[in-house]
Design an enzyme around this catalytic site. Structure first.
Site, PDB file in Angstrom:
ATOM      1  N   SER A 437      -6.503   3.407   1.309  1.00 46.88           N
ATOM      2  CA  SER A 437      -7.432   4.493   1.615  1.00 46.88           C
ATOM      3  C   SER A 437      -7.632   4.637   3.122  1.00 46.88           C
ATOM      4  O   SER A 437      -7.585   3.652   3.867  1.00 46.88           O
ATOM      5  CB  SER A 437      -8.781   4.238   0.938  1.00 46.88           C
ATOM      6  N   HIS A 698     -14.571  -4.781   6.982  1.00 45.51           N
ATOM      7  CA  HIS A 698     -16.004  -4.620   6.739  1.00 45.51           C
ATOM      8  C   HIS A 698     -16.791  -4.484   8.027  1.00 45.51           C
ATOM      9  O   HIS A 698     -17.950  -4.132   8.022  1.00 45.51           O
ATOM     10  CB  HIS A 698     -16.536  -5.794   5.915  1.00 45.51           C
TER      11      HIS A 698
HETATM   12  N1  GLN Z   1      -6.109   0.961  -2.470  1.00 50.97           N
HETATM   13  C1  GLN Z   1      -7.496   0.720  -2.407  1.00 50.97           C
HETATM   14  C2  GLN Z   1      -8.074   1.186  -1.086  1.00 50.97           C
HETATM   15  O1  GLN Z   1      -7.411   1.102  -0.104  1.00 50.97           O
HETATM   16  C3  GLN Z   1      -7.798  -0.749  -2.588  1.00 50.97           C
HETATM   17  C4  GLN Z   1      -9.260  -1.015  -2.535  1.00 50.97           C
HETATM   18  C5  GLN Z   1      -9.641  -2.425  -2.908  1.00 50.97           C
HETATM   19  O2  GLN Z   1      -8.851  -3.326  -2.844  1.00 50.97           O
HETATM   20  N2  GLN Z   1     -10.853  -2.653  -3.323  1.00 50.97           N
HETATM   21  O3  GLN Z   1      -9.194   1.623  -0.998  1.00 50.97           O
END
Ligand code: GLN
Ligand code: ZN
EC number: 2.1.1.14
Length: 756
Positions: A437, A698
């Site tokens: 994402s 984060h």
């Molecule tokens: N593909 C998802 C993202 O990039 C993976 C998210 C996750 O691992 N919680 O948001």
């Protein structure tokens, strides 16, 4: 007469009132007084909703977390959170989330660590201990909630976390043994119980769910020590266990000197009769007979079948409750007017569950005839669900029955595959990529919302999403990343997005469940056999690929993660639901491959979360979970590269299972562990490619280039460099572009330096 009670009620509020009040307080838009008023209103409403019970739980309401509340009650907040100028409320929030309402961003305190509450998706703040920890009673919160309940005529049963589970949940920060603190802790519990007795309390619910885990002799001894010491206190103790079977701890639980025991009869149906036989005749037995963790109506007739003989034996000694606190289910089904009427008929949220409890109690007390009408209605709902053609899909059943071991296997071993993939992809050493994402901007959120509400037409929506995808691709090309992604702008949530496109899933509007603090999730409801009517991601991915010569990685959520983040069916084993999901994802993988997508990532972010509480049950879970992933992922050509991603950092105990997934590339969360977690991969001689996360997504801060290089060097000491990838810890959707761009620039620069 049987006694009815509840172990805990969801506190977030049907409209998430607590969430919004908290966030307003943290942002300085509300005072502590405003927050207290909202909290008191919620408590009042929740007590009213439980008013028919003989005993109503009090004190489990929490502004953030019930374990943190217990830390406050026994005077065990970490010293670093105390701020002379701040209020006690801000000390509390500093322990919870690193910031009080008035703290400036520069001076954040380290928040307490957060971890999962047993095998639920609720997270608690881990108590911290050292050899020097001293405890001191601080009963104000509990006593004032009690007084408030009393004033409102509530028949209150205070709820506390028991001393052994409290220690069990915490961690020692100096290597000392936290169990050594028990003798220091018990006098504080004794004072607390006396204070409650002084306030006129008859029963106290003492939660000791640690009893459903594997306990060694020291912990078992601790239980004996604790309750023999507390038995002289005046209130009657109801020792509550939930989430699992007592197994080897059953006798211990029966023999502890308390006035009653609560057993989760939904998780431990086979232990009901044993406990009925074992429990000394002066103790009450509370049975959790309504599932506190799922959203299905209970089959009342079926429950009465086994419950009536138990009632016969126990008479007045029988208490009835939900299996565990209702914290894990949404508040009320009533406002779900948009939900498909047929499916709605099958569901019960917290309020409805308490009605069910009431009906069971009346059927026992007055005979089934007294509740003939409600029982008949319940029977009808149960049968309508069993008979519904929307639940059973024979084609899906046949496909699951026909799954062969072959279907979960790649054609050739990794060494052969990776050679083919390298020839086709021509990636440099230390290839760079992201986890999927990119920032979810207000504009894309707005577009999704408008589309949902019908304010944006299909084509207009597609255009907006394509514009965002094009933007993501352009930015990634500018950054010089090697394997690109489309950025996931169309996804609100990595599970919901797939659930919405699969037959067999339903969605609520207000079905919120607290995950931690003010954060809630709205798990989709898996109600029927899973079928994928059409491709779910192919158009977005191929559109992205059409814009660039670099490879674009297709992005899917894996079957185990979809399962673990949903409310699942109770009419078939989880394993079967998981295999159905696996077949749907497998179809998607194959459609992507047919459309020319050569790299496909299947996220299994929640694979570890599904591990059972008892280690002896792990193997069974891992067998079907890993098998599901393999079925979903592995029916592709050798030249197609399968990635998976996991967002946690404990692999030591499951590394063998991770290797069995046989993904060509696994990306994991490592940056905060200084690559130490790669030791698990090294010691196991994990054979495939690995992308250890090189920076923590984060945090809003830009990572340091040399730090990344150092991390990768540490990684290269453990894993041969030709098998290493360079990527962030996790997806970037919660970040802003202003943060993401410099961070990825630095990451790419680090990879280039490493190549040199
Ligand atoms: N593909 C998802 C993202 O990039 C993976 C998210 C996750 O691992 N919680 O948001
Ligand atoms: Zn992740």
């Amino acid at each position: 007469m049987v006694t009815t009670h509840n172990l805990g009620f969801p506190r977030i509020g049907g409209q998430r009132e607590l969430k919004f009040a908290l966030e307003d307080y943290w942002a300085g838009r509300q005072t502590g007084h405003d927050l207290a008023i909202t909290a008191a209103d919620l408590r009042r409403r929740h007590w009213q909703q439980q008013a028919k019970l003989d005993f109503v739980p009090v004190g489990e309401f929490s502004l953030y977390d019930q374990v943190l509340d217990m830390s406050v009650t026994v005077g065990n907040l970490p010293a670093r959170v105390a701020n002379k100028d701040g209020s006690a409320l801000d000390d509390y929030f500093r322990a919870a989330r690193g910031r009080g309402a008035n703290d400036s961003p520069c001076c954040a305190t380290a928040a307490g660590e957060m971890t999962k509450w047993f095998d639920t998706n609720y997270h608690y703040i881990v108590p911290e201990f050292t050899a020097d920890t001293q405890f001191e009673l601080n009963p104000e919160r509990l006593l004032s909630q009690l007084a408030e309940a009393r004033e409102q005529g509530v028949s209150a049963k205070p709820v506390i976390i028991g001393p052994v589970t409290y220690l069990w949940l915490g961690k020692s920060t100096d290597g000392s043994n936290r169990l050594d603190l028990l003798e220091r802790l018990l006098p504080v519990y004794a004072q607390l119980l006396e204070a409650l007795a002084d306030a006129g309390v008859e029963w106290v619910q003492v939660d000791e769910p640690a009893l459903v885990t594997d306990l060694d002799a020291n912990w078992r001894y601790a239980f004996n020590l604790a309750y023999h010491q507390l038995k002289t206190n005046r209130p009657k103790l109801l020792l509550a266990t939930y989430f699992g079977e007592l197994r080897g701890n059953l006798q211990l639980a029966c023999e502890l000197p308390v006035a009653g025991v609560h057993l989760d009869a939904l998780s431990a149906p086979d232990e009901v009769n044993r406990i009925v036989d074992w429990l000394p005749s002066h103790k009450v037995l509370s049975l959790g007979v309504i599932n506190g963790r799922n959203i299905w109506k209970a089959d009342l007739a079926k429950t009465l079948e086994w419950l009536e003989p138990v009632h016969e034996k126990l008479g007045e000694r029988l208490w009835l409750a939900p299996s565990c606190s209702l914290l894990h289910v949404p508040v009320d089904l009533t406002p779900e007017q948009d939900l498909d009427g047929e499916i709605r008929e099958w569901l019960a949220f917290a309020v409805q569950k308490l009605d069910e409890l009431q009906m069971l109690a009346r059927a026992l007390n007055e005979g089934r005839l007294a509740v003939q009408g409600p029982l008949a209605a319940n029977k009808q709902s149960i049968e309508s669900r069993q008979r519904s053609t929307r639940v059973v899909n024979p084609v899906v059943r046949a496909a699951v029955a026909g799954i062969t071991a072959e279907q979960g296997k790649r054609q050739s071993p990794y060494t052969q595959r990776i050679a083919l993939q390298q020839t086709a992809l021509k990636l440099p050493a230390f290839p760079t990529t992201t986890i999927g994402s990119f920032p979810q901007t207000p504009e894309i959120r707005q577009a999704r919302l408008q589309y949902r509400k019908g304010e944006l037409t299909g084509p207009a929506y597609t255009q907006k999403m394509q514009a965002e995808i094009a933007h993501c691709i352009r930015e990634q090309e500018k950054l010089g990343l090697d394997v690109l992604v489309h950025g996931e702008p169309e996804r609100n949530d990595m599970v919901e997005y797939f659930g919405e496109q699969l037959d067999g899933y339903a969605f609520t509007r207000f079905g919120w469940v607290q995950s931690y603090g003010s954060r809630c999730v709205k798990p989709p409801i898996l109600f029927g056999d899973i079928h994928r009517p059409k491709a779910m991601t192919v158009e977005w991915t191929t559109y992205a690929q059409s814009l660039t010569d670099k490879p674009v990685k297709g992005m899917l959520t894996g079957p185990v993660t979809i399962l673990n983040w949903s409310f699942v069916r109770d009419d078939q084993p989880r394993k079967d639901s998981c295999l159905q999901l696996a077949l749907a994802i497998r179809d998607e993988v194959q459609d992507l491959e047919k459309a020319g997508v050569n790299i496909i990532q299947i996220d299994e972010a929640a694979l570890r979360e599904g591990l059972p509480l008892r280690q002896s049950d792990w193997e069974t879970y891992l067998d079907w979970a890993i098998n599901s992933f393999r079925v979903a992922a592995n029916d592709v050509a050798d030249s197609t590269q399968i990635h998976t991603h996991m967002c946690y950092s404990e692999f030591n105990d499951i590394i063998e299972a991770i290797a069995r997934m046989d993904a060509d590339v696994i990306t994991i969360e490592t940056s905060r562990s200084n690559m130490e977690l790669l030791d698990a991969f090294k010691n196991f001689e994990y054979p495939n490619d690995i992308g250890p996360g090189v920076y923590d997504i984060h945090s809003p801060n830009t990572p340091d280039r040399d730090h990344i290089i150092n991390l990768m060097k540490l990684a290269a000491e453990r894993i041969p460099p030709e098998r290493l990838w360079v990527n962030p810890d996790c997806g970037l959707k919660t970040r802003k572009w202003e943060e993401v761009t410099p961070a990825l620039q630095t990451m790419v620069a680090a990879a280039q330096a490493l190549r040199g």
